[in-house]
Scaffold this motif. Structure first.
Motif, short mmCIF file in Angstrom:
data_model
loop_
_atom_site.label_atom_id
_atom_site.label_comp_id
_atom_site.label_asym_id
_atom_site.label_seq_id
_atom_site.Cartn_x
_atom_site.Cartn_y
_atom_site.Cartn_z
N UNK A 46 -2.62 1.73 -6.30
CA UNK A 46 -2.82 0.34 -6.54
C UNK A 46 -4.00 -0.34 -7.16
N UNK A 47 -3.85 -1.26 -7.72
CA UNK A 47 -4.99 -1.62 -8.72
C UNK A 47 -5.74 -2.85 -8.12
N UNK A 48 -5.47 -3.16 -6.62
CA UNK A 48 -6.20 -4.15 -6.20
C UNK A 48 -6.22 -4.12 -4.62
N UNK A 85 -2.36 -4.72 3.22
CA UNK A 85 -3.85 -4.65 2.68
C UNK A 85 -4.47 -3.36 3.15
N UNK A 86 -5.34 -3.03 2.07
CA UNK A 86 -5.73 -1.73 2.18
C UNK A 86 -6.92 -1.48 3.15
N UNK A 273 -5.56 3.11 -2.85
CA UNK A 273 -6.66 2.18 -3.51
C UNK A 273 -7.60 3.07 -4.03
N UNK A 274 -8.11 4.20 -3.17
CA UNK A 274 -9.17 4.94 -3.85
C UNK A 274 -9.15 6.15 -3.21
N UNK A 298 -3.43 2.11 2.10
CA UNK A 298 -2.37 1.57 3.07
C UNK A 298 -1.53 2.51 3.39
N UNK A 299 -1.08 2.46 4.70
CA UNK A 299 0.28 3.10 5.17
C UNK A 299 1.10 2.19 5.74
N UNK A 300 2.07 1.61 5.42
CA UNK A 300 2.71 0.66 6.09
C UNK A 300 4.25 0.72 5.39
#
Length: 313
Positions: A46-48, A85-86, A273-274, A298-300
């Motif tokens: 993801x980039x955000x 959301x991360x 995300x990172x 994120x895990x979802x």
């Protein structure tokens, strides 16, 4: 600073130029322990800081059209939305300069190893949380991930299920029943989508039973005088679907179990995300060497289709 490693605690240790070695040990440790979710979940970057999903339904089966009649006009409808959301995960350790100068390194190496283990443990816990919360926490369609009544956005389309109508412990019969539930999955307009299970996911307590049910060539049923018809019967879930057992050690219900389809057929996600990153520095005022590891992910899930489950009896 809390958590500092001091000579007074480890008087028989020695280490020089420790931080590069500590980093290497931590990195190697992170690579040692397999993450079960990597074989199950869809892995994305993801980039955000958030990821958003939205759905659009299809349209139902085409109706019959009599000679000379007009075709009916139909259109998809808006489905359910999900924003993810991360979260940030991290920990750090500190080692005094005196310890690095005077002592040997094995115990310090052990602490560096624990940085890697700590992050891997967090990943496993968060990955399993999707399933652990799957019977009580509502998702984007207003019911939990595993439900007998997932609503369909398309007007008039029936609700669908990915849970046994009566929760049951893992057995040959209940496994076949849940496979049938998954086979009857419908899309948002009520059409069957014919999803095939690929993996049987269980807690550690069900590991050996899951292996027997999925890997036995013949039906895993004892031969008895009253049950001769079962002897040498084919193991249908294995022969038709080739189910693979997967143990997730951080499932909290010791008799809950789950089916997963292949990755393209479900929307259970792990978003990076990172990636886990190491950073080290010296606090000059205290001459403490600090090493930190941090990550964001994120895990979802965005939709319930492609997975099925039961809490057990």
């Amino acid at each position: 600073m809390a958590g500092i490693i001091r000579r007074v605690n480890f008087s028989d240790l020695t280490l020089e130029e420790a931080l590069p070695v500590l980093k290497e040990v931590c990195t190697d440790t992170m690579m040692e322990f397999p993450l079960e979710y990597e074989g199950l979940y869809n892995i994305r970057d993801m980039d955000r800081g958030i990821v958003q999903y939205t759905q659009t339904s299809g349209i139902p089966a085409a109706p019959e059209v009599s000679e000379g009649e007009e075709f009916s006009l139909d259109a998809p409808v808006q489905g359910y939305d999900k924003t993810m959301t991360a979260i940030k995960v991290g920990v750090m350790i500190g080692i005094t300069q005196e310890m690095l100068d005077d002592n040997k390194y094995q115990d310090a190496l052990d602490r560096a190893e624990q940085l890697g283990r700590s992050v891997r443990e967090a990943q496993k816990i968060h990955a399993a949380r999707i399933l652990n919360n799957g019977f009580g926490t509502n998702g984007p369609d207003g019911v939990p991930l595993f439900s007998v009544s997932h609503p369909a956005p398309y007007p008039g389309a029936p609700a669908s299920s990915n849970r046994l109508a009566a929760d049951a412990d893992l057995s040959q019969t209940s496994l076949q029943d849940l496979i049938t539930v998954m086979r009857n999955t419908t899309d948002m307009s009520g059409k069957k989508v014919m999803i095939r299970p690929k993996s049987l996911v269980v807690p550690a307590e069900l590991e050996f039973l899951a292996h027997e049910l999925t890997q036995s060539e013949m039906k895993p049923q004892a031969s008895t005088n009253n049950n001769q018809t079962e002897v040498n019967a084919v193991n249908a879930p294995r022969s038709r679907y080739g189910l693979q057992p997967i143990v997730m050690d951080y499932l909290t219900d010791d008799d809950a179990w789950f089916l997963f389809s292949d990755k393209p057929d479900h929307k259970i996600y792990w978003h990076w995300r990172k990636q886990p990153a190491l950073k080290s520095w010296e606090e000059e005022k205290s001459e403490v060497q600090v090493m930190k590891i941090s990550t964001r992910y994120i895990a979802d899930y965005a939709d319930w289709r492609g997975v099925a489950g039961t809490t057990g009896a």
